[in-house]
Design a protein around this motif. Structure first.
Motif, PDB file in Angstrom:
ATOM      1  N   PHE A 169       0.826  -1.204   0.000  1.00 36.57           N
ATOM      2  CA  PHE A 169       0.000   0.000   0.000  1.00 36.57           C
ATOM      3  C   PHE A 169       0.858   1.250   0.000  1.00 36.57           C
ATOM      4  O   PHE A 169       0.596   2.204  -0.754  1.00 36.57           O
ATOM      5  CB  PHE A 169      -0.923   0.002   1.225  1.00 36.57           C
ATOM      6  CG  PHE A 169      -1.704   1.277   1.400  1.00 36.57           C
ATOM      7  CD1 PHE A 169      -2.828   1.531   0.629  1.00 36.57           C
ATOM      8  CD2 PHE A 169      -1.300   2.235   2.331  1.00 36.57           C
ATOM      9  CE1 PHE A 169      -3.540   2.705   0.784  1.00 36.57           C
ATOM     10  CE2 PHE A 169      -2.009   3.416   2.489  1.00 36.57           C
ATOM     11  CZ  PHE A 169      -3.132   3.650   1.707  1.00 36.57           C
ATOM     12  N   GLU A 170       1.901   1.258   0.828  1.00 38.95           N
ATOM     13  CA  GLU A 170       2.791   2.420   0.896  1.00 38.95           C
ATOM     14  C   GLU A 170       3.519   2.614  -0.427  1.00 38.95           C
ATOM     15  O   GLU A 170       3.694   3.738  -0.899  1.00 38.95           O
ATOM     16  CB  GLU A 170       3.801   2.250   2.035  1.00 38.95           C
ATOM     17  CG  GLU A 170       3.195   2.293   3.429  1.00 38.95           C
ATOM     18  CD  GLU A 170       2.581   3.639   3.741  1.00 38.95           C
ATOM     19  OE1 GLU A 170       3.049   4.654   3.189  1.00 38.95           O
ATOM     20  OE2 GLU A 170       1.622   3.680   4.542  1.00 38.95           O
ATOM     21  N   GLU A 172       2.442   1.605  -3.382  1.00 35.22           N
ATOM     22  CA  GLU A 172       1.457   2.071  -4.362  1.00 35.22           C
ATOM     23  C   GLU A 172       1.123   3.541  -4.143  1.00 35.22           C
ATOM     24  O   GLU A 172       0.949   4.301  -5.098  1.00 35.22           O
ATOM     25  CB  GLU A 172       0.198   1.215  -4.270  1.00 35.22           C
ATOM     26  CG  GLU A 172       0.392  -0.216  -4.776  1.00 35.22           C
ATOM     27  CD  GLU A 172      -0.798  -1.096  -4.466  1.00 35.22           C
ATOM     28  OE1 GLU A 172      -1.760  -0.591  -3.834  1.00 35.22           O
ATOM     29  OE2 GLU A 172      -0.783  -2.284  -4.844  1.00 35.22           O
ATOM     30  N   LYS A 173       1.036   3.921  -2.866  1.00 32.96           N
ATOM     31  CA  LYS A 173       0.752   5.322  -2.544  1.00 32.96           C
ATOM     32  C   LYS A 173       1.872   6.222  -3.045  1.00 32.96           C
ATOM     33  O   LYS A 173       1.617   7.276  -3.644  1.00 32.96           O
ATOM     34  CB  LYS A 173       0.576   5.478  -1.035  1.00 32.96           C
ATOM     35  CG  LYS A 173       0.273   6.903  -0.583  1.00 32.96           C
ATOM     36  CD  LYS A 173       0.151   6.978   0.930  1.00 32.96           C
ATOM     37  CE  LYS A 173      -0.074   8.422   1.375  1.00 32.96           C
ATOM     38  NZ  LYS A 173      -0.134   8.527   2.856  1.00 32.96           N
ATOM     39  N   ALA A 176       1.731   6.383  -6.729  1.00 30.41           N
ATOM     40  CA  ALA A 176       0.615   7.227  -7.168  1.00 30.41           C
ATOM     41  C   ALA A 176       0.958   8.704  -7.007  1.00 30.41           C
ATOM     42  O   ALA A 176       0.618   9.531  -7.862  1.00 30.41           O
ATOM     43  CB  ALA A 176      -0.643   6.883  -6.371  1.00 30.41           C
ATOM     44  N   GLU A 177       1.633   9.040  -5.888  1.00 28.90           N
ATOM     45  CA  GLU A 177       2.025  10.431  -5.668  1.00 28.90           C
ATOM     46  C   GLU A 177       3.034  10.878  -6.720  1.00 28.90           C
ATOM     47  O   GLU A 177       2.951  12.004  -7.229  1.00 28.90           O
ATOM     48  CB  GLU A 177       2.620  10.579  -4.261  1.00 28.90           C
ATOM     49  CG  GLU A 177       1.584  10.454  -3.149  1.00 28.90           C
ATOM     50  CD  GLU A 177       2.216  10.455  -1.763  1.00 28.90           C
ATOM     51  OE1 GLU A 177       3.470  10.376  -1.688  1.00 28.90           O
ATOM     52  OE2 GLU A 177       1.465  10.542  -0.771  1.00 28.90           O
TER      53      GLU A 177
END
Length: 544
Positions: A169-170, A172-173, A176-177
């Protein structure tokens, strides 16, 4: 006189023997007692150790024999792998591996590697009793006796599925950022590249439109068409940037008490050429008694213009558009626009304010546009604490849009939104124009000179810096993106040398660009393609 007893007598010897025998028995008994005590302590320690192992629920801790068969099983193993001790002891630990790993002989390879190295660490997928898969981290350690003979292995397994999920998740985050920033950077660069060539076209078209009386009549309409389409192109670019800022919550609003009727009139004025081109009949009834609103005047005018432009776009030539304002029973201000255009299918009303939606795909082909105007309008109205609704009976029945906003008491200070001010500057200004785009530089220089200003030009940062070092200017009108640097350097150095006003003239129009411009020293920020009336208004303020 009685005779003395001999020092060593039979009696004494017996006593000594008895004493030694008692001592030996005591030592033997003590040793036996000590052995029993040590054995008891060891038993207690072993019991405590097993209790400790069995109480660990976050780790599966168990032993396997040299061939991989399970010998012991703790509660953590049962919790993680779902087998009871009775179900699993005696079975081979390969049942915890996936079919792919078993086929690749990974369980046996892990045992051989642990036996060779002493222990190994590994991460991978493991299988529970019910067949579900989880991510595991394991430590496999070899067990040998005092002679070095292999007795088996200890294995500790931890379920790291949640940790893997969090890391993913981190990651991917973060990705994404980075992607979002790359997209923003791309849109900003694209905006600059698209806006720059529009500037000289709009400047020239605006000047010609203002002086249409001097042109042959057959050219006047052509000039109006050129100007209208350049403005439309600029609007499409603005919509792309606006929807990005709105969806990411990066659009800044500046609230003040504004006259909504004035904003409506200005929006109609901007749309007048498009209305006239289609020969539409426009009815305006501004009946609201309370028509002052706490709003960002520029953004609210954008909402009204979007709705008017939407009605113009989807209404056939010769059609009718009605605009009216009113106050409801609670004193809210209401803006309503109705057209007799193509209408909206009932099933598409709910998605009408979704970005890039235009109802039937054929609408895009017929009328063009990106489908962003209504989405932007809804976002802006929401940010003003209002509501926007749409009604239509279906295709060919036209549409009605209504905006409802809170009304406020009229402020003593009147807000004026007049981007079309055409007053002469109070005085002639010495202007350094820094622009690397040749057509823009030539057109701006000629037009500003026409209106009485003294224009000095530079096409790069170095030339501009040399000029501000040697000369004094009233205004530095500079592009931001220059071939050898930025306009930020130019205005910063100019203000260090002399008192001067800075006007940024750039295709970079995000809130961050405006903030950076102010920090560097620019007093005004004009986004390309520049409205020449707006530029003249700024110069008039500077020269006043």
């Amino acid at each position: 006189m009685r005779p003395k007893k001999p020092i060593c007598s039979v009696e004494g010897t017996e006593d000594k023997r008895r004493s030694d025998s008692d001592g030996d028995n005591f030592a033997a008994n003590f040793k036996m007692s000590d052995d029993r005590s040590t054995e008891s302590v060891l038993q207690q320690t072993e019991e405590q150790f097993h209790i400790l192992l069995d109480s660990v629920e976050e780790y599966a801790i168990y032993m396997i024999d040299p061939t991989g068969n399970v010998m012991t099983w703790n509660s953590g193993a049962q919790k993680i792998k779902q087998y009871t001790a009775a179900e699993i002891i005696g079975k081979n630990f390969a049942c915890f591996y996936t079919a792919e790993d078993v086929a690749a002989e990974k369980p046996q390879r892990n045992l051989r590697e642990a036996a060779r190295k002493g222990h190994i660490r590994d991460q991978g997928l493991r299988v529970r009793k019910d067949g579900s898969i989880f991510h595991a981290e394991i430590v496999l350690t070899v067990l040998r006796d005092s002679t070095g003979k292999l007795r088996g292995f200890s294995k500790v397994t931890r379920d790291i599925t949640e940790q893997i999920r969090i890391r993913q998740f981190e990651a991917e985050k973060l990705a994404a950022e980075k992607a979002s920033k790359a997209k923003d950077d791309f849109l900003a660069a694209l905006s600059h590249e698209l806006r720059t060539p529009l500037t000289p076209a709009l400047l020239a078209a605006t000047y010609l439109a203002d002086n249409a009386a001097k042109l042959p009549s057959e050219f006047a309409e052509d000039v109006a068409i050129i100007k209208r389409n350049v403005q439309l192109q600029a609007r499409l670019i603005d919509d792309l940037l606006d929807i990005t800022r709105l969806t990411r919550g990066k659009l800044e609003l500046h609230f003040e008490s504004v006259d909504a009727h004035a904003l409506v009139r200005d929006a109609i004025e901007i749309a007048n050429s498009a209305i006239a081109a289609k020969k539409l009949k426009l009815s305006t009834q501004l009946n609201a008694d309370k028509h002052h609103i706490s709003a960002d005047s520029i953004r609210l005018q954008q909402v009204f213009w979007n709705l008017i432009n939407n009605a113009v776009k989807f209404t056939a030539p010769g059609g009718q558009i009605n605009i009216r304002t009113s106050n409801d029973d609670n004193g809210h201000f209401q803006f309503e626009i109705t057209d007799n255009g193509i209408g909206i299918e009932i099933e598409r009303l709910c998605s009408l304010f979704t970005p890039f939606e235009q109802g039937d795909p054929s609408i895009t082909r017929q009328f063009g546009g990106l489908g962003l105007g209504l989405a932007i309008s809804k976002h802006l109205v929401d940010l003003h604490g209002g509501a926007i609704t749409v009604q239509s009976r279906g295709r060919s029945y036209g549409a009605t849009f209504k905006v409802t906003l809170d009304a406020v008491e009229e402020s003593a200070e009147k807000t004026e939104v007049d981007s079309q001010t055409r007053q002469k500057p109070a005085k002639s200004l010495r202007i350094l124009l820094v622009e690397d785009h040749g057509d823009t530089r030539q057109t701006l220089s000629r037009l500003l000179s026409h209106f009485g200003h003294q224009i000095f030009v530079a096409d790069n940062r170095q030339s501009a810096l040399e000029m501000v070092q040697s000369q004094k200017f009233d205004v530095v009108l500079s592009d931001i993106g220059l071939p050898d640097g930025s306009g930020y350097d130019v205005i910063s150095r100019a203000k260090q040398k002399h008192p001067v006003k800075g006007v940024a003239l750039t295709g970079f129009g995000t809130d961050e660009d405006i903030r950076r411009g102010k920090e560097a020293g620019f007093d005004f920020h004009l986004t390309k393609p520049v409205d020449f009336h707006e530029l003249r208004t700024v110069l008039s303020q500077i020269g006043a």
